[in-house]
Design a protein around this motif. Structure first.
Motif, PDB file in Angstrom:
ATOM      1  N   LEU A  93       0.818  -1.222   0.000  1.00 21.65           N
ATOM      2  CA  LEU A  93       0.000   0.000   0.000  1.00 21.65           C
ATOM      3  C   LEU A  93       0.851   1.272   0.000  1.00 21.65           C
ATOM      4  N   HIS A  94       2.180   1.107  -0.029  1.00 19.79           N
ATOM      5  CA  HIS A  94       3.110   2.245   0.048  1.00 19.79           C
ATOM      6  C   HIS A  94       2.876   3.061   1.321  1.00 19.79           C
ATOM      7  N   ARG A  95       2.665   2.352   2.444  1.00 18.69           N
ATOM      8  CA  ARG A  95       2.358   3.023   3.707  1.00 18.69           C
ATOM      9  C   ARG A  95       3.228   2.515   4.863  1.00 18.69           C
ATOM     10  N   LEU A  96       4.426   2.070   4.587  1.00 21.50           N
ATOM     11  CA  LEU A  96       5.279   1.561   5.667  1.00 21.50           C
ATOM     12  C   LEU A  96       5.594   2.635   6.709  1.00 21.50           C
ATOM     13  N   ASP A  97       5.471   3.891   6.306  1.00 22.84           N
ATOM     14  CA  ASP A  97       5.750   4.983   7.246  1.00 22.84           C
ATOM     15  C   ASP A  97       4.689   5.094   8.340  1.00 22.84           C
ATOM     16  N   LYS A  98       3.648   4.281   8.264  1.00 25.94           N
ATOM     17  CA  LYS A  98       2.592   4.299   9.272  1.00 25.94           C
ATOM     18  C   LYS A  98       3.016   3.614  10.572  1.00 25.94           C
ATOM     19  N   ILE A  99       4.076   2.800  10.488  1.00 21.25           N
ATOM     20  CA  ILE A  99       4.510   2.063  11.672  1.00 21.25           C
ATOM     21  C   ILE A  99       5.943   2.428  12.038  1.00 21.25           C
ATOM     22  N   ASN A 100       6.358   1.985  13.213  1.00 22.80           N
ATOM     23  CA  ASN A 100       7.756   2.145  13.619  1.00 22.80           C
ATOM     24  C   ASN A 100       8.518   0.940  13.064  1.00 22.80           C
ATOM     25  N   VAL A 101       9.109   1.122  11.888  1.00 16.80           N
ATOM     26  CA  VAL A 101       9.778   0.013  11.201  1.00 16.80           C
ATOM     27  C   VAL A 101      10.973  -0.489  12.009  1.00 16.80           C
ATOM     28  N   GLU A 102      11.711   0.427  12.610  1.00 18.25           N
ATOM     29  CA  GLU A 102      12.892   0.026  13.384  1.00 18.25           C
ATOM     30  C   GLU A 102      12.512  -0.903  14.529  1.00 18.25           C
ATOM     31  N   LYS A 103      11.450  -0.546  15.255  1.00 21.40           N
ATOM     32  CA  LYS A 103      10.998  -1.401  16.354  1.00 21.40           C
ATOM     33  C   LYS A 103      10.468  -2.734  15.833  1.00 21.40           C
ATOM     34  N   ALA A 104       9.782  -2.691  14.694  1.00 24.53           N
ATOM     35  CA  ALA A 104       9.256  -3.919  14.100  1.00 24.53           C
ATOM     36  C   ALA A 104      10.392  -4.869  13.749  1.00 24.53           C
ATOM     37  N   VAL A 105      11.451  -4.325  13.174  1.00 25.56           N
ATOM     38  CA  VAL A 105      12.624  -5.131  12.811  1.00 25.56           C
ATOM     39  C   VAL A 105      13.312  -5.668  14.058  1.00 25.56           C
ATOM     40  N   ASN A 106      13.485  -4.824  15.054  1.00 21.68           N
ATOM     41  CA  ASN A 106      14.158  -5.251  16.286  1.00 21.68           C
ATOM     42  C   ASN A 106      13.401  -6.389  16.969  1.00 21.68           C
ATOM     43  N   TYR A 107      12.063  -6.322  16.923  1.00 21.33           N
ATOM     44  CA  TYR A 107      11.286  -7.406  17.534  1.00 21.33           C
ATOM     45  C   TYR A 107      11.519  -8.717  16.784  1.00 21.33           C
ATOM     46  N   ILE A 108      11.509  -8.657  15.461  1.00 22.33           N
ATOM     47  CA  ILE A 108      11.749  -9.866  14.661  1.00 22.33           C
ATOM     48  C   ILE A 108      13.134 -10.441  14.967  1.00 22.33           C
ATOM     49  N   VAL A 109      14.113  -9.569  15.049  1.00 20.49           N
ATOM     50  CA  VAL A 109      15.481 -10.016  15.350  1.00 20.49           C
ATOM     51  C   VAL A 109      15.541 -10.664  16.733  1.00 20.49           C
ATOM     52  N   SER A 110      14.723 -10.201  17.663  1.00 17.53           N
ATOM     53  CA  SER A 110      14.711 -10.777  19.017  1.00 17.53           C
ATOM     54  C   SER A 110      14.159 -12.204  19.016  1.00 17.53           C
ATOM     55  N   CYS A 111      13.540 -12.612  17.922  1.00 12.97           N
ATOM     56  CA  CYS A 111      12.986 -13.968  17.795  1.00 12.97           C
ATOM     57  C   CYS A 111      13.958 -14.918  17.111  1.00 12.97           C
ATOM     58  N   LYS A 112      15.190 -14.426  16.831  1.00 12.78           N
ATOM     59  CA  LYS A 112      16.208 -15.266  16.187  1.00 12.78           C
ATOM     60  C   LYS A 112      16.817 -16.219  17.201  1.00 12.78           C
ATOM     61  N   ASN A 113      17.073 -17.448  16.748  1.00 18.56           N
ATOM     62  CA  ASN A 113      17.612 -18.488  17.622  1.00 18.56           C
ATOM     63  C   ASN A 113      19.072 -18.812  17.303  1.00 18.56           C
ATOM     64  N   LEU A 114      19.689 -19.601  18.167  1.00 14.63           N
ATOM     65  CA  LEU A 114      21.092 -19.959  17.995  1.00 14.63           C
ATOM     66  C   LEU A 114      21.345 -20.761  16.718  1.00 14.63           C
ATOM     67  N   ASP A 115      20.311 -21.476  16.228  1.00 16.75           N
ATOM     68  CA  ASP A 115      20.472 -22.253  15.001  1.00 16.75           C
ATOM     69  C   ASP A 115      20.321 -21.400  13.743  1.00 16.75           C
ATOM     70  N   GLY A 116      20.104 -20.087  13.931  1.00 20.34           N
ATOM     71  CA  GLY A 116      19.948 -19.180  12.798  1.00 20.34           C
ATOM     72  C   GLY A 116      18.511 -18.974  12.385  1.00 20.34           C
ATOM     73  N   GLY A 117      17.615 -19.830  12.893  1.00 24.13           N
ATOM     74  CA  GLY A 117      16.200 -19.730  12.544  1.00 24.13           C
ATOM     75  C   GLY A 117      15.448 -18.737  13.411  1.00 24.13           C
ATOM     76  N   PHE A 118      14.137 -18.693  13.215  1.00 23.79           N
ATOM     77  CA  PHE A 118      13.278 -17.761  13.953  1.00 23.79           C
ATOM     78  C   PHE A 118      12.049 -18.499  14.464  1.00 23.79           C
ATOM     79  N   GLY A 119      11.524 -18.016  15.595  1.00 19.31           N
ATOM     80  CA  GLY A 119      10.301 -18.562  16.159  1.00 19.31           C
ATOM     81  C   GLY A 119       9.168 -17.557  16.095  1.00 19.31           C
ATOM     82  N   CYS A 120       8.016 -17.943  16.654  1.00 19.54           N
ATOM     83  CA  CYS A 120       6.848 -17.052  16.584  1.00 19.54           C
ATOM     84  C   CYS A 120       6.920 -15.926  17.613  1.00 19.54           C
TER      85      CYS A 120
END
Length: 312
Positions: free
Chosen positions: A141-168
């Motif tokens: 929708l060309h509306r990514l500026d509607k959210i805090n992208v940096e925080k969204a990315v940081n949360y996803i990164v916090s779900c990274k595991n030692l095996d390189g994968g990600f959880g929910c």
């Protein structure tokens, strides 16, 4: 190995929508997802013209709520999962002008939490699937500026595991479906530098079993849907050459119902629209002839994504 039964798969998808049987009643709550799976399959097979697009759009718009979000069907509560599917179908049809993009993007932005995560709906369940849905939808929708992208990315990164994968969620087990959601969202936001590509690539290529199929976690049976979740992630991180593509192609083709159309999770099981879509999408990623190319991050045909972002 045989060929892809294109005409039979097309007819199977068209027939599914006409049926109003017990199975379709059980699937009613995710009918919006089903529309996306079926219609994208038809597009990839070059047969989208067989659908009455106006009728589909008319039904879809009846699934939208005043808040801007879409439900899984008429009368069902809005959720980010169905909202993304609705936007993807409108993008597929080149009918985004039917949508109040501001209203939809405001709904999605309202689901972001202080830590950057996303709830799926007003009831508050958190999952990295919802992060992907929100980011993908807002990007389309060309509306990514509607959210805090940096925080969204940081949360996803916090779900990274030692095996390189990600959880929910942080600490959750690595799973191929979640990995696609996290890697796809990181790709869309230009944040792939957070991914350990070799470690994750190793985990993903270990999902291929002797039959050639892919599973979602260690020691699980192969399933056609992981032909998408695993393969798309491997392509995004440039490690797809670590698996045997020919054996995977053969596995997918062996899951076809050659008489009645449709693709199942494993050979000789019952077919459904979900696995038919992910089987065809997997073949698209494998550059199978007669199947149009699909974008591994947006899960939409490449020419549709080019139209949205480059006006081509």
């Amino acid at each position: 190995m045989g060929e892809l039964e294109i005409d039979k798969h097309v007819q199977y998808i068209l027939d599914v929508e006409k049926k109003r049987d017990f199975e379709s009643l059980l699937m009613e709550h995710i009918r919006m997802n089903g529309a996306y799976w079926g219609l994208t399959t038809l597009y990839l097979l070059g047969k989208l013209e067989k659908v009455d697009q106006d009728a589909v759009v008319e039904w879809m718009m009846k699934c939208q709520h005043d808040c801007g979000g879409f439900g899984g069907s008429i009368g069902h509560d809005p959720h980010v999962l169905y909202t993304l599917s609705a936007v993807q179908v409108l993008v597929l049809f080149n009918k985004l002008d039917m949508l109040d993009a501001e209203k939809v993007s405001n709904y999605i932005a309202s689901l972001q939490n202080e830590d950057g995560s996303f709830a799926g709906d007003i009831w508050g369940e958190i999952d990295t699937r919802f992060s992907y849905c929100a980011i993908c939808c807002l990007a389309l929708l060309h509306r990514l500026d509607k959210i805090n992208v940096e925080k969204a990315v940081n949360y996803i990164v916090s779900c990274k595991n030692l095996d390189g994968g990600f959880g929910c969620t942080p600490g959750g087990e690595s799973h191929a479906g979640q990995i696609f959601c996290c890697v796809g969202a990181l790709a869309i936001t230009g944040s792939l530098h957070y991914v350990d590509k070799d470690r994750l690539g190793w985990w993903l290529c270990e999902r291929q079993v002797k039959s050639g199929g892919l599973n979602g976690r260690p020691e699980k049976l192969p399933d056609v849907c992981y032909s998408w979740w695993v393969l798309s992630s491997l392509i995004i991180i440039d490690r797809v050459h670590w698996i045997d593509k020919d054996k995977l192609t053969k596995f997918i083709l062996n899951c076809q119902d050659r008489e009645n159309g449709g693709i199942s999770d494993r050979p000789d099981d019952a077919v459904d629209v979900f696995h038919t879509y992910f089987g065809v999408a997997g073949l698209s990623l494998l550059e199978y002839p007669e199947v149009k190319p699909i974008d591994p991050a947006y899960a939409l045909p490449v020419d549709v994504v080019n139209r949205i972002f480059f006006g081509k």
